[in-house]
Design an enzyme around this catalytic site. Sequence first.
Site, mmCIF file in Angstrom:
data_model
loop_
_atom_site.group_PDB
_atom_site.id
_atom_site.type_symbol
_atom_site.label_atom_id
_atom_site.label_comp_id
_atom_site.label_asym_id
_atom_site.label_seq_id
_atom_site.Cartn_x
_atom_site.Cartn_y
_atom_site.Cartn_z
ATOM 1 N N GLY A 236 -59.215 -21.899 65.961
ATOM 2 C CA GLY A 236 -58.466 -21.850 67.212
ATOM 3 C C GLY A 236 -57.156 -21.091 67.153
ATOM 4 N N GLU A 271 -61.811 -23.620 60.046
ATOM 5 C CA GLU A 271 -62.909 -22.807 60.609
ATOM 6 C C GLU A 271 -62.366 -21.664 61.470
ATOM 7 O OE1 GLU A 271 -64.770 -25.780 63.045
ATOM 8 O OE2 GLU A 271 -65.838 -26.701 61.388
ATOM 9 N N PRO A 272 -61.546 -20.781 60.913
ATOM 10 C CA PRO A 272 -60.998 -19.712 61.758
ATOM 11 C C PRO A 272 -62.049 -18.639 62.051
ATOM 12 C CG PRO A 272 -60.371 -19.336 59.492
ATOM 13 C CD PRO A 272 -61.129 -20.650 59.510
ATOM 14 N N GLY A 273 -61.992 -18.058 63.228
ATOM 15 C CA GLY A 273 -62.854 -16.934 63.571
ATOM 16 C C GLY A 273 -61.976 -15.767 63.995
ATOM 17 N N CYS A 341 -73.377 -2.714 86.764
ATOM 18 C CA CYS A 341 -73.319 -2.987 88.200
ATOM 19 C C CYS A 341 -72.868 -4.405 88.483
ATOM 20 C CB CYS A 341 -74.666 -2.680 88.833
ATOM 21 S SG CYS A 341 -75.037 -0.945 88.643
ATOM 22 N N GLU A 342 -71.631 -4.672 88.177
ATOM 23 C CA GLU A 342 -70.952 -5.945 88.450
ATOM 24 C C GLU A 342 -69.488 -5.609 88.696
ATOM 25 O OE1 GLU A 342 -72.095 -9.080 88.507
ATOM 26 O OE2 GLU A 342 -74.071 -8.823 87.583
HETATM 27 C C1 PLP Z 1 -65.643 -21.231 67.937
HETATM 28 C C2 PLP Z 1 -65.347 -22.257 66.948
HETATM 29 C C3 PLP Z 1 -64.419 -22.017 65.924
HETATM 30 C C4 PLP Z 1 -63.622 -20.728 65.806
HETATM 31 O O1 PLP Z 1 -62.645 -20.592 66.791
HETATM 32 P P1 PLP Z 1 -61.544 -19.418 66.689
HETATM 33 O O2 PLP Z 1 -60.727 -19.604 67.889
HETATM 34 O O3 PLP Z 1 -62.278 -18.125 66.689
HETATM 35 O O4 PLP Z 1 -60.788 -19.637 65.429
HETATM 36 C C5 PLP Z 1 -64.229 -22.993 64.981
HETATM 37 N N1 PLP Z 1 -64.896 -24.170 65.034
HETATM 38 C C6 PLP Z 1 -65.790 -24.441 65.998
HETATM 39 C C7 PLP Z 1 -66.488 -25.748 66.006
HETATM 40 C C8 PLP Z 1 -66.039 -23.502 66.993
HETATM 41 O O5 PLP Z 1 -66.911 -23.784 67.959
#
Ligand code: PLP
Length: 409
Positions: A236, A271-273, A341-342
């Site tokens: 997050g 869990e960073p993305g 087309c949106e």
């Molecule tokens: C999407 C998600 C993340 C990653 O979120 P980011 O905002 O990209 O860091 C981590 N944990 C869970 C369970 C998610 O669904």
Amino acid sequence: MSYIRYKNKNLFVEGVSVKSLTSKLSTPFYLYSKSNIAENYKSFFNNFKKSNPLICFSVKANSNIQILKVLKKMGSGADVVSGGELLKAIKSGIKPNKIVFSGVGKSEDEIKLAIRKKILLINVESENEAILINKIAGGLKKKIAIGIRLNPDINAPTHKKISTGKAEDKFGLSKTNLISFCLNIKKLKNLKLNAISVHIGSQILSENPFKKTLKVLEEIIEKTKIYFKFVDLGGGFGITYKKNDKKINLKSYSNLVDKFKKKYDCNIIFEPGRAILGNTAILVTKVQYLKKGSNKTFAILNAGMNDFMRTALYDAVHNIIPVVKNNKKNKGPLEFVGPICETTCKFVKYNKYQKLNQSDYVAISDVGAYGASLSSNYNTKPLIAEIIINKSKARIIRKKQDIKSLLKQ
Ligand SMILES: *Cc1c(COP(=O)(O)O)cnc(C)c1O
């Protein structure tokens, strides 16, 4: 250090000029910097170094196997939300004992797959999911490690479509339900309650909601007297998409996490993305047409919401920058839109921009997370190529999809 920058008015990714690529490859395409990915991973880890966390990269942010391989080499595990993502993570070489599986609607097949692959944790999001896993595990005569996801009812300031930690959101269990779940876990004989997990939303730029969440976790541990082996603090962490976005400072949160870890003698998972991938890529696209509107000019790009959906889906603002800078001014406001087309297939509007011509190339910024992984075949358009730069070398990590594969159904 910035790996995506201008040298003498030419946009470069590491040692490669974007303009030189546009003469060899057809646009649009995603273009990543490998060093940038590695640096973000290291810097995220170093923020929390004291608590020596397991980092499980959130695969839904970017699920390209070659990118997962880069992260695997750095030591990353994976947070997956489907059987497909689980298989991709394993294919990239990430060991199952570094994989956690989240999501509110895991199917029976996905649960069986997770059990067969012996992953670290299935992060359960409801009592009924736990009952199903217990039943499947019983049939296989196995005891399965689970985590239980808390919905801490915390309002993290972010876009409403990416909030996950409020009572009204579908994710996790409320504090009361979670406590009673923990106290009754013995009834589910084939489960080991190894973890508590949280993930309160995405693109959060303040430490406060994370700190508040830690307090709720403490309260639960004190009440239940369950000392979880793993505490999964989710992802997050936001990045700065807009000029005025303030970078999140994780220092005092990191200290709190360290204290928490020592107090409860647990292993920390993150869990960073977005924080790892977000700023590591651009989407290179051509101005297909310029068109005069009544009070602005439309720059119609050859990339659309099918290639990059965040703007249409979350009202996200992504800057669009020229591949070659000039010193001339465009006349009047300019809006970048896509071909789909949106009405929502549009990107960003500028009151001032440099002089733009038809067939010029531009780049949509910060598209490394929730870019390629969210793309689709809408309007029967093939998925575009993904290319990664390592110093002065470019490598295709996804070929542009063959249109023929779209003509089968
Ligand atoms: C999407 C998600 C993340 C990653 O979120 P980011 O905002 O990209 O860091 C981590 N944990 C869970 C369970 C998610 O669904």
